[in-house]
Every structure is written in C-alpha cells, then in structure tokens.
Motif scaffolding. Structure first.
Motif, PDB file in Angstrom:
ATOM      1  N   ALA A 261       0.825  -1.203   0.000  1.00  0.00           N
ATOM      2  CA  ALA A 261       0.000   0.000   0.000  1.00  0.00           C
ATOM      3  C   ALA A 261       0.859   1.253   0.000  1.00  0.00           C
ATOM      4  CB  ALA A 261      -0.922  -0.016   1.220  1.00  0.00           C
ATOM      5  N   ARG A 262       1.954   1.206   0.734  1.00  0.00           N
ATOM      6  CA  ARG A 262       2.857   2.356   0.764  1.00  0.00           C
ATOM      7  C   ARG A 262       3.474   2.606  -0.615  1.00  0.00           C
ATOM      8  NH1 ARG A 262       7.710   3.405   5.195  1.00  0.00           N
ATOM      9  NH2 ARG A 262       8.207   5.531   4.527  1.00  0.00           N
ATOM     10  N   ASP A 263       3.740   1.546  -1.362  1.00  0.00           N
ATOM     11  CA  ASP A 263       4.250   1.699  -2.731  1.00  0.00           C
ATOM     12  C   ASP A 263       3.297   2.509  -3.599  1.00  0.00           C
ATOM     13  OD1 ASP A 263       6.533   0.304  -2.175  1.00  0.00           O
ATOM     14  OD2 ASP A 263       5.891  -1.570  -3.123  1.00  0.00           O
ATOM     15  N   HIS A 264       1.998   2.451  -3.280  1.00  0.00           N
ATOM     16  CA  HIS A 264       0.989   3.172  -4.055  1.00  0.00           C
ATOM     17  C   HIS A 264       0.637   4.523  -3.429  1.00  0.00           C
ATOM     18  CE1 HIS A 264       0.500  -0.884  -5.723  1.00  0.00           C
ATOM     19  NE2 HIS A 264      -0.035  -0.296  -6.776  1.00  0.00           N
ATOM     20  N   GLY A 265       1.450   4.972  -2.472  1.00  0.00           N
ATOM     21  CA  GLY A 265       1.258   6.299  -1.909  1.00  0.00           C
ATOM     22  C   GLY A 265       0.360   6.371  -0.694  1.00  0.00           C
ATOM     23  N   MET A 266      -0.082   5.229  -0.159  1.00  0.00           N
ATOM     24  CA  MET A 266      -0.963   5.239   1.005  1.00  0.00           C
ATOM     25  C   MET A 266      -0.129   5.417   2.273  1.00  0.00           C
ATOM     26  SD  MET A 266      -3.756   2.346   2.225  1.00  0.00           S
ATOM     27  CE  MET A 266      -4.665   2.443   0.675  1.00  0.00           C
ATOM     28  N   ALA A 267      -0.631   6.200   3.209  1.00  0.00           N
ATOM     29  CA  ALA A 267       0.056   6.394   4.485  1.00  0.00           C
ATOM     30  C   ALA A 267       0.105   5.084   5.270  1.00  0.00           C
ATOM     31  CB  ALA A 267      -0.648   7.466   5.308  1.00  0.00           C
TER      32      ALA A 267
END
Length: 453
Positions: A261-267
């Motif tokens: 998820a972080r790879d996709h910009g999610m906190a």
C-alpha cells in the motif's frame, strides 16, 4: 452437592478465560508487526526485503512447529508456567531486536524467540484452556479465544503504526514488550492449570473433575500421530489446503499489505488501519463459520471461502491507491470475513478423519499453515526486490486459492470408524468438537455432563 462442586456466582473459569484471551492478544500483536518493520529496517540498515521477509518466515515456521507440542508442554508443566515462559520469550526477543545490527540477529530474535513464544499461545492454548475449565459454553469460549488472535492485531496495529511513523520502530517494539510483561503478571495472578487446583468443578460440570495426571510421553505421542498421519491421503489434502490458507493470509496480507500500500502512496497508518479492520471482521467471520459448519458440509464451505478469497486477491492490485476508497473498504470487510473462516471446517474434518487424534493432527496441519505463510513471506520480499512491485504476488495468491478449493473437494467427507466412535462421545460441540474431546483429559464426570446436554 459438596463445597468442591459448588458453582460460585461468577465462576473462576471466566476470569481465567479472560486472562488467557489477553495472553493470546498480546502474542498476536507481534504477528502484524513485521509488515510495519519492512520499510524502516530496509531504510536504516539497507537490508534487502528478502532478508527481512526471511526473518518473518522463520517466525511463522517456528510458530507452527511449536504449536503441536504446546498441548504436551501444558500437560507436563501446566498452563500457567507455559504461558509465562512464552510471554517472557517474546519480551526477550523484542528487547534484543532493538539492539541488533545484523540481519541474522533479526532472524534469531524475531524469528526463533518470538516465534516460539507466540506459537505456545496459539489455538492449542485456547483449546486447552476451554477444555479444562468449561463443559458448557465450550464452543463459544474456543471461538472467542481463537478470535482473540485477530482482535490482538486490531487493538495494537494502528497504535504501533502511529508510533512507528512518528517515533520510530524501536519504541513500537518496546511497547509490545511492555504489554507482554503486564499480561505475564496477570497470568501469574489469575491463570490456574485446572479447576481442581482451586477446589472447583469446570463451568457447567455436574460433579468435580480430578486434575489430569501429567503425561511425560505426550510429546512422543505427538510425533507418533504425525507418523501415522503422513501415511493418510486425507492428511496431505488438508495440509495442502491449510498451507495455501497460510500463504494467502499471514504470508501475504499480514506481511506485505502495508508495504504494498505504501508503494501506491498510502500512508502507513491508513494501511495498518485497513489490516486491523480485517482483524475485526475475522473475529465475526470465525464465529459465523463455526455456526455454518454445524449445518453444512465443511468441504463445501472451504470451496466457497477459498473461491471468494481468490476473486478478492485477483482484484486487489486494481484497488490500491493513495486513499482507502469504498472499493478497498469493501475488500477489507469481505476478506476479513473469509480470513479465519477456514479454521472451523478444517478442525471438523480433522476430527472426522482422525478421531481422538484429530486435535493433534490439526496441530500439525496448522504447522504446515505456518510453513506456507513463511514461504510466501520470503517469496513476496523476493518478488518486490526483483520486480520493484507486488503485482505478480497477488495473481499467484489467487491461483493458489483456486487450487485449495479443488483440494478441499477431494477431502473425505464422512467420519471413519475412529471419527464415528469419537463423535458418539463428543456431545455435539459442533465445529469446535474438532478440538480435544471431553473424554480426552477430563474424565468420566465431564463425559456424563456432555451426554446429558
């Protein structure tokens, strides 16, 4: 009715179950932590995600291998001693992790020490507490204690994500260690090995039940049951189903969802909250699954659960983004309902196929669940290192779920002679009768109570 069989207004079984649940919650909090450690450790030490995933893999495998022996250890040394030793092990592992500087140390501290501690507080611990302290409400208690594992991640993961994001990963790990220490004190004060130790009958029993004799050969029996099971085709079918179950839950979602998820910009805090929400609905899904397993063919339920999981994992790459939209929320809710729902059907199939050995067989099947989880944890890190993303991993997981559905269909659906004989004395505990039956340790008094219900 003698003083020793009198049931107090609040039976001691309920505080014991509560503290046992807190111990399971404290141990379970460590299961979600590797997903929060991947990026910080990669940044601080420049370790590859594969090596970090390897530590998580060892943790899962050790967890699984310890679990079949946990019941034998509890029979030999007592519930309280095993629970305290397990909590001290996870405290030591967490503390040592904060001062490590080599990747192999992460594998030793987090993988071996914490894996052994959390494995000792797994489903076998829940089943042993329930079967020693309860005759009535036993299925409910097993379901609640089993669901406590998911609830532990619900309680801790958002807090740990916030601490990791704002204070660093070390304070988060120390928070876990301190929580385990507090629970260890409660275990010493409240948990007892058997109702007879405090002059009580189990909750719902009509007469006192003597404390079971410690069996020094219990561990040997665990190994012998494995040897017999390995010659049975049904064991390998269930083991394959549950290994895929572990790979597509613990191995991929609990370990790689947050970094993906972080790879996709999610906190990180948002991603951790989503994983925690899966834990909320896992508890509900387990209870519903147990109710369904009482009423429908467990093989059909497994096909439905794995089929639904396959569809969800195939769709997941299209749902990632900087924000958690309605589609992602829907994924989290439905996946949560299916996450641990496979446990009651597999427990019942183990009981039907292996009779009195069903609980031990389930322990070994659950060990292979953790092996599958560990393999996927390592493979997921490798995929990320090589390809720069997790996309292929979700597709593979969906295909594996389809294979698990096919394996479940081929599992024997009827009880063999051993299972039929065991079912005759198990008193209709439903799906959760797959755990040790009422005659396994607690003697004839409990058997009489069960038959009368």
């Amino acid at each position: 009715m003698t003083h020793q069989t009198r049931t107090p207004l609040l039976h001691r079984a309920w505080p014991v179950a509560l503290v046992a649940g807190l111990a399971i919650i404290a141990a379970a909090a460590f299961a979600g932590m590797p997903g929060l450690l991947v990026d910080p450790l990669h940044t601080e030490y420049q370790w590859s995600r594969t090596s970090i995933g390897a530590a998580a893999s060892v943790n899962m495998v050790v967890y699984g291998l310890v679990a079949p022996f946990a019941a034998a250890l509890m029979d030999r040394f007592g519930l309280r001693r095993v629970a305290v030793a397990a909590l001290l092990a996870v405290m030591a592992g967490a503390g040592l992790t904060t001062v490590m500087d080599q990747a192999w140390q992460l594998t030793l501290y987090w993988g071996v020490l914490i894996g052994a501690g959390t494995g000792s507080l797994a489903m076998t611990f829940a089943a042993t507490v329930a079967h020693r302290w309860f005759v009535r409400r036993r299925g409910l208690v097993i379901g609640a204690l089993t669901g406590s594992s998911a609830f532990g991640q619900l309680v801790f993961l958002p807090v740990l994500a916030w601490v990791t994001d704002t204070q660093g990963w070390r304070p988060a790990v120390v928070t876990l260690a301190l929580s385990a220490g507090v629970v260890a004190v409660l275990v010493v004060l409240v948990l007892r090995d058997h109702p007879a130790e405090v002059g009580l009958a189990p909750y719902g029993a009509v007469e006192a039940v003597p404390r079971p004799r410690a069996e020094e050969g219990a561990a040997l029996r665990t190994v012998r049951v494995l040897g017999r099971s390995l010659r049975r085709r049904g064991f390998w079918l269930l083991a394959g189903v549950f290994a895929i179950c572990g790979a597509t839950t613990n191995g991929i979602l609990w370990t790689h969802f947050v970094p993906a998820a972080r790879d996709h910009g999610m906190a990180v805090t948002v991603a951790a909250a989503l994983v925690s929400t899966i834990g909320v609905f896992s508890l509900l899904g387990t209870v519903v699954s147990g109710w369904l397993t009482d009423r429908f063919d467990p093989r059909v339920l497994l096909v439905a659960f794995f089929g639904g999981r396959a569809v969800l994992l195939a769709l997941l790459p299209t749902l990632f983004g900087p924000d958690a939209g309605p589609a992602m929320i829907a994924f989290v809710v439905v996946f949560g309902l299916l996450d641990v729902a496979t446990v009651p059907p597999v427990i019942l199939l183990c009981r039907r196929m292996f009779g009195a050995d069903g609980a031990i067989v389930f322990g070994w099947v659950n060990a292979l669940h953790q092996v599958g989880a560990g393999a996927m944890a390592v493979f997921g890190g490798l995929v990320r290192d090589v390809t720069g993303g997790y996309g292929p991993l979700w597709v593979l997981a969906a295909v594996l779920c389809g294979a698990a559905a096919l394996l479940a269909l081929r599992a024997p659906g009827r009880a063999g002679p051993e299972g039929a004989a065991e079912a005759a004395v198990s008193g209709g505990e439903g799906a959760f009768a797959g755990e040790p039956g009422p005659t396994d340790r607690n003697g004839s008094a409990e058997r009489t109570t069960e038959a009368g219900r």
